[in-house]
Design a protein around this motif. Sequence first.
Motif, PDB file in Angstrom:
ATOM      1  N   LEU A  60       0.850  -1.189   0.000  1.00  0.00           N
ATOM      2  CA  LEU A  60       0.000   0.000   0.000  1.00  0.00           C
ATOM      3  C   LEU A  60       0.882   1.234   0.000  1.00  0.00           C
ATOM      4  CD1 LEU A  60      -2.691  -1.081   2.615  1.00  0.00           C
ATOM      5  CD2 LEU A  60      -2.855  -1.165   0.122  1.00  0.00           C
ATOM      6  N   LEU A  61       0.653   2.105  -0.955  1.00  0.00           N
ATOM      7  CA  LEU A  61       1.424   3.336  -1.089  1.00  0.00           C
ATOM      8  C   LEU A  61       0.525   4.503  -0.690  1.00  0.00           C
ATOM      9  CD1 LEU A  61       3.995   4.760  -2.061  1.00  0.00           C
ATOM     10  CD2 LEU A  61       3.007   4.762  -4.353  1.00  0.00           C
ATOM     11  N   ASP A  62       0.833   5.112   0.453  1.00  0.00           N
ATOM     12  CA  ASP A  62       0.031   6.203   0.984  1.00  0.00           C
ATOM     13  C   ASP A  62       0.491   7.518   0.364  1.00  0.00           C
ATOM     14  OD1 ASP A  62      -0.786   7.325   4.372  1.00  0.00           O
ATOM     15  OD2 ASP A  62      -1.499   7.951   2.410  1.00  0.00           O
ATOM     16  N   CYS A  63      -0.367   8.113  -0.424  1.00  0.00           N
ATOM     17  CA  CYS A  63      -0.050   9.373  -1.113  1.00  0.00           C
ATOM     18  C   CYS A  63      -0.860  10.539  -0.560  1.00  0.00           C
ATOM     19  CB  CYS A  63      -0.336   9.224  -2.608  1.00  0.00           C
ATOM     20  SG  CYS A  63       0.554   7.906  -3.418  1.00  0.00           S
ATOM     21  N   ALA A  64      -1.384  10.391   0.661  1.00  0.00           N
ATOM     22  CA  ALA A  64      -2.269  11.414   1.229  1.00  0.00           C
ATOM     23  C   ALA A  64      -1.601  12.783   1.323  1.00  0.00           C
ATOM     24  CB  ALA A  64      -2.768  10.978   2.609  1.00  0.00           C
ATOM     25  N   ARG A  65      -0.354  12.821   1.776  1.00  0.00           N
ATOM     26  CA  ARG A  65       0.333  14.113   1.899  1.00  0.00           C
ATOM     27  C   ARG A  65       0.505  14.757   0.515  1.00  0.00           C
ATOM     28  NH1 ARG A  65       6.239  14.505   4.290  1.00  0.00           N
ATOM     29  NH2 ARG A  65       5.260  14.239   6.297  1.00  0.00           N
ATOM     30  N   LEU A  66       0.818  13.938  -0.459  1.00  0.00           N
ATOM     31  CA  LEU A  66       0.980  14.416  -1.826  1.00  0.00           C
ATOM     32  C   LEU A  66      -0.327  15.021  -2.344  1.00  0.00           C
ATOM     33  CD1 LEU A  66       2.991  14.439  -4.230  1.00  0.00           C
ATOM     34  CD2 LEU A  66       2.022  12.239  -4.881  1.00  0.00           C
ATOM     35  N   VAL A  67      -1.439  14.356  -2.056  1.00  0.00           N
ATOM     36  CA  VAL A  67      -2.746  14.848  -2.486  1.00  0.00           C
ATOM     37  C   VAL A  67      -3.080  16.161  -1.771  1.00  0.00           C
ATOM     38  CG1 VAL A  67      -5.220  14.344  -2.454  1.00  0.00           C
ATOM     39  CG2 VAL A  67      -3.596  12.559  -3.103  1.00  0.00           C
ATOM     40  N   LYS A  68      -2.783  16.237  -0.478  1.00  0.00           N
ATOM     41  CA  LYS A  68      -3.095  17.438   0.307  1.00  0.00           C
ATOM     42  C   LYS A  68      -2.312  18.655  -0.153  1.00  0.00           C
ATOM     43  CE  LYS A  68      -4.444  15.074   4.523  1.00  0.00           C
ATOM     44  NZ  LYS A  68      -4.091  14.767   5.915  1.00  0.00           N
ATOM     45  N   THR A  69      -1.107  18.446  -0.684  1.00  0.00           N
ATOM     46  CA  THR A  69      -0.287  19.585  -1.118  1.00  0.00           C
ATOM     47  C   THR A  69      -0.765  20.181  -2.429  1.00  0.00           C
ATOM     48  OG1 THR A  69       1.282  18.234  -2.353  1.00  0.00           O
ATOM     49  CG2 THR A  69       1.777  18.634  -0.016  1.00  0.00           C
ATOM     50  N   GLY A  70      -1.685  19.501  -3.094  1.00  0.00           N
ATOM     51  CA  GLY A  70      -2.159  19.999  -4.378  1.00  0.00           C
ATOM     52  C   GLY A  70      -1.355  19.492  -5.557  1.00  0.00           C
ATOM     53  N   ARG A  71      -0.280  18.730  -5.301  1.00  0.00           N
ATOM     54  CA  ARG A  71       0.540  18.196  -6.390  1.00  0.00           C
ATOM     55  C   ARG A  71      -0.004  16.876  -6.908  1.00  0.00           C
ATOM     56  NH1 ARG A  71       6.066  18.534  -3.201  1.00  0.00           N
ATOM     57  NH2 ARG A  71       5.177  16.542  -2.672  1.00  0.00           N
ATOM     58  N   GLY A  72      -1.004  16.341  -6.247  1.00  0.00           N
ATOM     59  CA  GLY A  72      -1.544  15.038  -6.605  1.00  0.00           C
ATOM     60  C   GLY A  72      -1.953  14.888  -8.065  1.00  0.00           C
ATOM     61  N   PRO A  73      -2.771  15.791  -8.602  1.00  0.00           N
ATOM     62  CA  PRO A  73      -3.202  15.630  -9.992  1.00  0.00           C
ATOM     63  C   PRO A  73      -2.042  15.600 -10.992  1.00  0.00           C
ATOM     64  CG  PRO A  73      -4.581  17.223  -8.881  1.00  0.00           C
ATOM     65  CD  PRO A  73      -3.450  16.895  -7.941  1.00  0.00           C
ATOM     66  N   ARG A  74      -0.938  16.235 -10.644  1.00  0.00           N
ATOM     67  CA  ARG A  74       0.213  16.260 -11.542  1.00  0.00           C
ATOM     68  C   ARG A  74       1.104  15.048 -11.330  1.00  0.00           C
ATOM     69  NH1 ARG A  74       5.076  18.329 -10.463  1.00  0.00           N
ATOM     70  NH2 ARG A  74       4.291  19.501  -8.692  1.00  0.00           N
ATOM     71  N   VAL A  75       1.265  14.605 -10.078  1.00  0.00           N
ATOM     72  CA  VAL A  75       2.233  13.570  -9.759  1.00  0.00           C
ATOM     73  C   VAL A  75       1.633  12.161  -9.718  1.00  0.00           C
ATOM     74  CG1 VAL A  75       3.915  12.821  -8.031  1.00  0.00           C
ATOM     75  CG2 VAL A  75       3.655  15.238  -8.529  1.00  0.00           C
ATOM     76  N   LEU A  76       0.371  12.015  -9.295  1.00  0.00           N
ATOM     77  CA  LEU A  76      -0.217  10.682  -9.191  1.00  0.00           C
ATOM     78  C   LEU A  76      -0.188   9.897 -10.502  1.00  0.00           C
ATOM     79  CD1 LEU A  76      -3.167  11.124  -6.684  1.00  0.00           C
ATOM     80  CD2 LEU A  76      -1.065   9.830  -6.368  1.00  0.00           C
ATOM     81  N   PRO A  77      -0.448  10.517 -11.655  1.00  0.00           N
ATOM     82  CA  PRO A  77      -0.316   9.749 -12.897  1.00  0.00           C
ATOM     83  C   PRO A  77       1.094   9.208 -13.122  1.00  0.00           C
ATOM     84  CG  PRO A  77      -1.605  11.713 -13.296  1.00  0.00           C
ATOM     85  CD  PRO A  77      -1.037  11.834 -11.909  1.00  0.00           C
ATOM     86  N   GLN A  78       2.108   9.977 -12.714  1.00  0.00           N
ATOM     87  CA  GLN A  78       3.491   9.503 -12.825  1.00  0.00           C
ATOM     88  C   GLN A  78       3.728   8.321 -11.892  1.00  0.00           C
ATOM     89  OE1 GLN A  78       5.197  13.448 -11.931  1.00  0.00           O
ATOM     90  NE2 GLN A  78       6.538  13.069 -13.682  1.00  0.00           N
ATOM     91  N   VAL A  79       3.192   8.392 -10.689  1.00  0.00           N
ATOM     92  CA  VAL A  79       3.330   7.299  -9.730  1.00  0.00           C
ATOM     93  C   VAL A  79       2.688   6.039 -10.296  1.00  0.00           C
ATOM     94  CG1 VAL A  79       2.608   6.467  -7.452  1.00  0.00           C
ATOM     95  CG2 VAL A  79       3.475   8.804  -7.703  1.00  0.00           C
TER      96      VAL A  79
END
Length: 145
Positions: A60-79
């Motif tokens: 399980l990869l927790d990306c909650a902090r990434l999502v909260k910073t607003g970078r999620g839409p840009r970085v999650l597809p790369q992840v």
Amino acid sequence: MIDSMPNRMQAGRDERTPGRLAVAGQARDPSVLSQEAFPRALCLERKRTERSRRPFVLMLLDCARLVKTGRGPRVLPQVLRSLCASTSETDTIGWYREPSVIGVIFTEIGSTDSKPVVNALLAKVTNALAASLKVANVGEPGLLQ
């Protein structure tokens, strides 16, 4: 029932997999299961493991902090692309808790000794994410949390 939970190898042949999507609001990705479909795939894998006695690994990869910073839409597809590239076609990737926790079910791991397998999988995924995200310390606790 098993046909409704195709792995990535099957997903390439069957484009009618509405349970699979990448990031909320983005185009569908046939290699990433939705939050609704991923637990079903996990349940099927657990049942397969009980019958065959062949283990699997759930990451399980927790990306909650990434999502909260607003970078999620840009970085999650790369992840997600990194995870797809660093896993085999028999492994399953999906949303455990969309859009903050990504799950990967590693199957066909070949060994019952879990520690070396887990360490090897962790190193493989960490290296893939570090290369994709150009971050030197992807493995640090809390980086993607």
